[in-house]
Motif scaffolding. Structure first.
Motif, PDB file in Angstrom:
ATOM      1  N   LEU A 143      37.880  69.619  27.711  1.00 43.90           N
ATOM      2  CA  LEU A 143      39.105  68.933  28.106  1.00 43.90           C
ATOM      3  C   LEU A 143      40.315  69.466  27.357  1.00 43.90           C
ATOM      4  O   LEU A 143      41.379  69.692  27.938  1.00 43.90           O
ATOM      5  N   GLU A 144      40.164  69.684  26.056  1.00 41.19           N
ATOM      6  CA  GLU A 144      41.295  70.062  25.214  1.00 41.19           C
ATOM      7  C   GLU A 144      41.718  71.506  25.422  1.00 41.19           C
ATOM      8  O   GLU A 144      42.915  71.812  25.463  1.00 41.19           O
ATOM      9  N   ASP A 145      40.755  72.407  25.534  1.00 40.18           N
ATOM     10  CA  ASP A 145      41.066  73.832  25.687  1.00 40.18           C
ATOM     11  C   ASP A 145      40.091  74.440  26.692  1.00 40.18           C
ATOM     12  O   ASP A 145      39.160  75.149  26.318  1.00 40.18           O
ATOM     13  N   PRO A 146      40.285  74.158  27.970  1.00 37.04           N
ATOM     14  CA  PRO A 146      39.322  74.615  28.973  1.00 37.04           C
ATOM     15  C   PRO A 146      39.186  76.130  29.033  1.00 37.04           C
ATOM     16  O   PRO A 146      38.091  76.631  29.283  1.00 37.04           O
ATOM     17  N   ALA A 147      40.262  76.867  28.806  1.00 38.95           N
ATOM     18  CA  ALA A 147      40.167  78.328  28.877  1.00 38.95           C
ATOM     19  C   ALA A 147      39.205  78.855  27.820  1.00 38.95           C
ATOM     20  O   ALA A 147      38.375  79.739  28.098  1.00 38.95           O
ATOM     21  N   ALA A 148      39.283  78.334  26.608  1.00 38.15           N
ATOM     22  CA  ALA A 148      38.395  78.795  25.538  1.00 38.15           C
ATOM     23  C   ALA A 148      36.963  78.342  25.781  1.00 38.15           C
ATOM     24  O   ALA A 148      36.017  79.125  25.639  1.00 38.15           O
ATOM     25  N   ALA A 149      36.786  77.074  26.157  1.00 42.43           N
ATOM     26  CA  ALA A 149      35.439  76.535  26.333  1.00 42.43           C
ATOM     27  C   ALA A 149      34.724  77.190  27.507  1.00 42.43           C
ATOM     28  O   ALA A 149      33.585  77.665  27.375  1.00 42.43           O
ATOM     29  N   PHE A 150      35.369  77.218  28.658  1.00 39.72           N
ATOM     30  CA  PHE A 150      34.734  77.814  29.833  1.00 39.72           C
ATOM     31  C   PHE A 150      34.652  79.333  29.711  1.00 39.72           C
ATOM     32  O   PHE A 150      33.731  79.954  30.243  1.00 39.72           O
ATOM     33  N   GLY A 151      35.623  79.934  29.009  1.00 40.48           N
ATOM     34  CA  GLY A 151      35.558  81.373  28.779  1.00 40.48           C
ATOM     35  C   GLY A 151      34.321  81.756  27.990  1.00 40.48           C
ATOM     36  O   GLY A 151      33.664  82.771  28.283  1.00 40.48           O
ATOM     37  N   ALA A 152      33.971  80.946  26.988  1.00 37.86           N
ATOM     38  CA  ALA A 152      32.766  81.207  26.205  1.00 37.86           C
ATOM     39  C   ALA A 152      31.518  81.113  27.076  1.00 37.86           C
ATOM     40  O   ALA A 152      30.571  81.892  26.922  1.00 37.86           O
ATOM     41  N   VAL A 153      31.518  80.169  28.013  1.00 36.61           N
ATOM     42  CA  VAL A 153      30.381  80.018  28.921  1.00 36.61           C
ATOM     43  C   VAL A 153      30.258  81.232  29.840  1.00 36.61           C
ATOM     44  O   VAL A 153      29.157  81.755  30.063  1.00 36.61           O
ATOM     45  N   VAL A 154      31.376  81.678  30.382  1.00 45.03           N
ATOM     46  CA  VAL A 154      31.355  82.836  31.277  1.00 45.03           C
ATOM     47  C   VAL A 154      30.778  84.056  30.561  1.00 45.03           C
ATOM     48  O   VAL A 154      29.931  84.780  31.099  1.00 45.03           O
ATOM     49  N   ARG A 155      31.221  84.268  29.340  1.00 47.12           N
ATOM     50  CA  ARG A 155      30.735  85.429  28.579  1.00 47.12           C
ATOM     51  C   ARG A 155      29.251  85.287  28.255  1.00 47.12           C
ATOM     52  O   ARG A 155      28.475  86.230  28.432  1.00 47.12           O
ATOM     53  N   ARG A 156      28.836  84.120  27.747  1.00 43.93           N
ATOM     54  CA  ARG A 156      27.433  83.932  27.395  1.00 43.93           C
ATOM     55  C   ARG A 156      26.548  83.957  28.638  1.00 43.93           C
ATOM     56  O   ARG A 156      25.392  84.398  28.568  1.00 43.93           O
ATOM     57  N   GLY A 157      27.095  83.525  29.755  1.00 43.43           N
ATOM     58  CA  GLY A 157      26.316  83.514  30.985  1.00 43.43           C
ATOM     59  C   GLY A 157      26.117  84.881  31.609  1.00 43.43           C
ATOM     60  O   GLY A 157      25.375  85.010  32.583  1.00 43.43           O
ATOM     61  N   GLY A 158      26.774  85.906  31.085  1.00 44.23           N
ATOM     62  CA  GLY A 158      26.566  87.255  31.579  1.00 44.23           C
ATOM     63  C   GLY A 158      27.414  87.633  32.771  1.00 44.23           C
ATOM     64  O   GLY A 158      27.145  88.637  33.441  1.00 44.23           O
ATOM     65  N   LEU A 159      28.477  86.857  33.034  1.00 42.11           N
ATOM     66  CA  LEU A 159      29.365  87.185  34.143  1.00 42.11           C
ATOM     67  C   LEU A 159      30.450  88.159  33.687  1.00 42.11           C
ATOM     68  O   LEU A 159      30.834  88.172  32.516  1.00 42.11           O
ATOM     69  N   GLU A 160      30.937  88.940  34.617  1.00 46.00           N
ATOM     70  CA  GLU A 160      32.030  89.868  34.312  1.00 46.00           C
ATOM     71  C   GLU A 160      33.275  89.073  33.951  1.00 46.00           C
ATOM     72  O   GLU A 160      33.652  88.125  34.650  1.00 46.00           O
TER      73      GLU A 160
END
Length: 294
Positions: free
Chosen positions: A186-203
């Motif tokens: 909620l507070e910093d969606p770009a950082a939180a979801f960005g970490a998920v995208v990277r760990r999830g193996g997406l470009e």
């Protein structure tokens, strides 16, 4: 190792995360349909289990099914492309055949954790039951379903454990786990979801992530549910998407309910920064509070 587990105790932000990931993977266009989100609870499908394992799940006990689920996960991981996101609400427990979520099947795990004080009223709304019942389920050991036989239904029984037990099971698992707090989403969606995208193996693509977050705003998710319904809503619940906020528990829980959750989960709550706020609430008399009985 193709599966990226999207793991969480129920009502901890899993659906929101899946909405962001679905929109991120969608090349262009408007918001993705909430009824076509990536990573649905496919691994607890009774039909899928029967097809892959070659046994009729309705003839098995809950313990027998649990012992065979690690095999199912390995069979699926051998066929599915990498990465394949899969939502799970099970605790990361040990079965008679080894870990429920085998390392062999796992590319990564994303574990979402949310303040249990906010989980309780949200789960009560989802299940349309009194908060006291949900608090007892989160605190007590008897919330993993019957052990002697498997109740029939479209899905297999899940093993939730207590809230603390669920969180600890994933954090202590022998898996590559990225832990993400709902409040940080909620507070910093770009950082939180960005970490998920990277760990999830997406470009990685920052512009695509910004668009995905925008398309997964709670008001848009609610609007979609109102317009077309949501296949994951409980039939008795008026809606699936609520406020999408943190801290609403102050107006939804009684001091007695807050104290019960704190007493049961203080060590894990402290680990994630939830305990101090709860103790301050209680030290000030707990406010008026109100119950969300349904």
């Amino acid at each position: 190792m193709s599966i990226v587990w999207l793991a969480s105790y129920p009502k901890s932000g899993n659906t929101w995360l899946r909405a962001v990931l679905t929109n991120y993977q969608q090349a262009d266009g408007g918001p993705a349909s909430i009824n076509a989100l990536t990573g649905g609870a496919v691994v607890i499908s009774r039909e899928l289990f029967d097809d892959y394992v070659g046994l009729t799940s309705s003839d098995l006990t809950t313990d027998e099914i649990l012992r065979l689920r690690p095999l199912l996960h390995e069979l699926l991981a051998a066929e599915w492309p990498r990465p394949t996101f899969v939502k799970v609400h099970d605790a990361c427990v040990q079965t008679a055949a080894g870990p429920l979520f085998p390392r062999k099947a796992t590319a990564a795990a994303i574990y979402l954790v949310r303040n249990p004080l906010d989980v309780a009223p949200s789960l009560a709304h989802h299940q349309q039951c009194p908060i006291d019942r949900v608090v007892g389920m989160m605190n007590g050991p008897r919330n993993s379903g019957p052990r002697r036989r498997c109740l029939l239904g479209l899905n297999l029984p899940e093993v939730w454990s207590t809230w603390s037990g669920h969180v600890s099971s994933w954090l202590d698992a022998d898996l590559p786990v990225l832990t993400v707090r709902y409040e940080d989403m909620l507070e910093d969606p770009a950082a939180a979801f960005g970490a998920v995208v990277r760990r999830g193996g997406l470009e990685w693509n920052a512009d695509r992530l910004a668009r995905a977050i925008e398309h997964a705003r709670f008001d848009l998710l609610r609007a979609q549910e109102q317009a077309q319904g949501f296949c994951e809503r409980q039939p008795t619940a008026p809606s699936f998407f609520r406020a999408g906020q943190a801290g609403g528990w102050r107006n939804e829980l009684t001091p007695v309910q807050v104290r019960s959750i704190v007493d049961a989960h203080a060590p894990v709550m402290e680990r994630f920064g939830y305990l101090r706020e709860a103790e301050m609430f209680l030290s000030r008399g707990g406010g008026a509070g109100r119950r969300l009985d349904a």
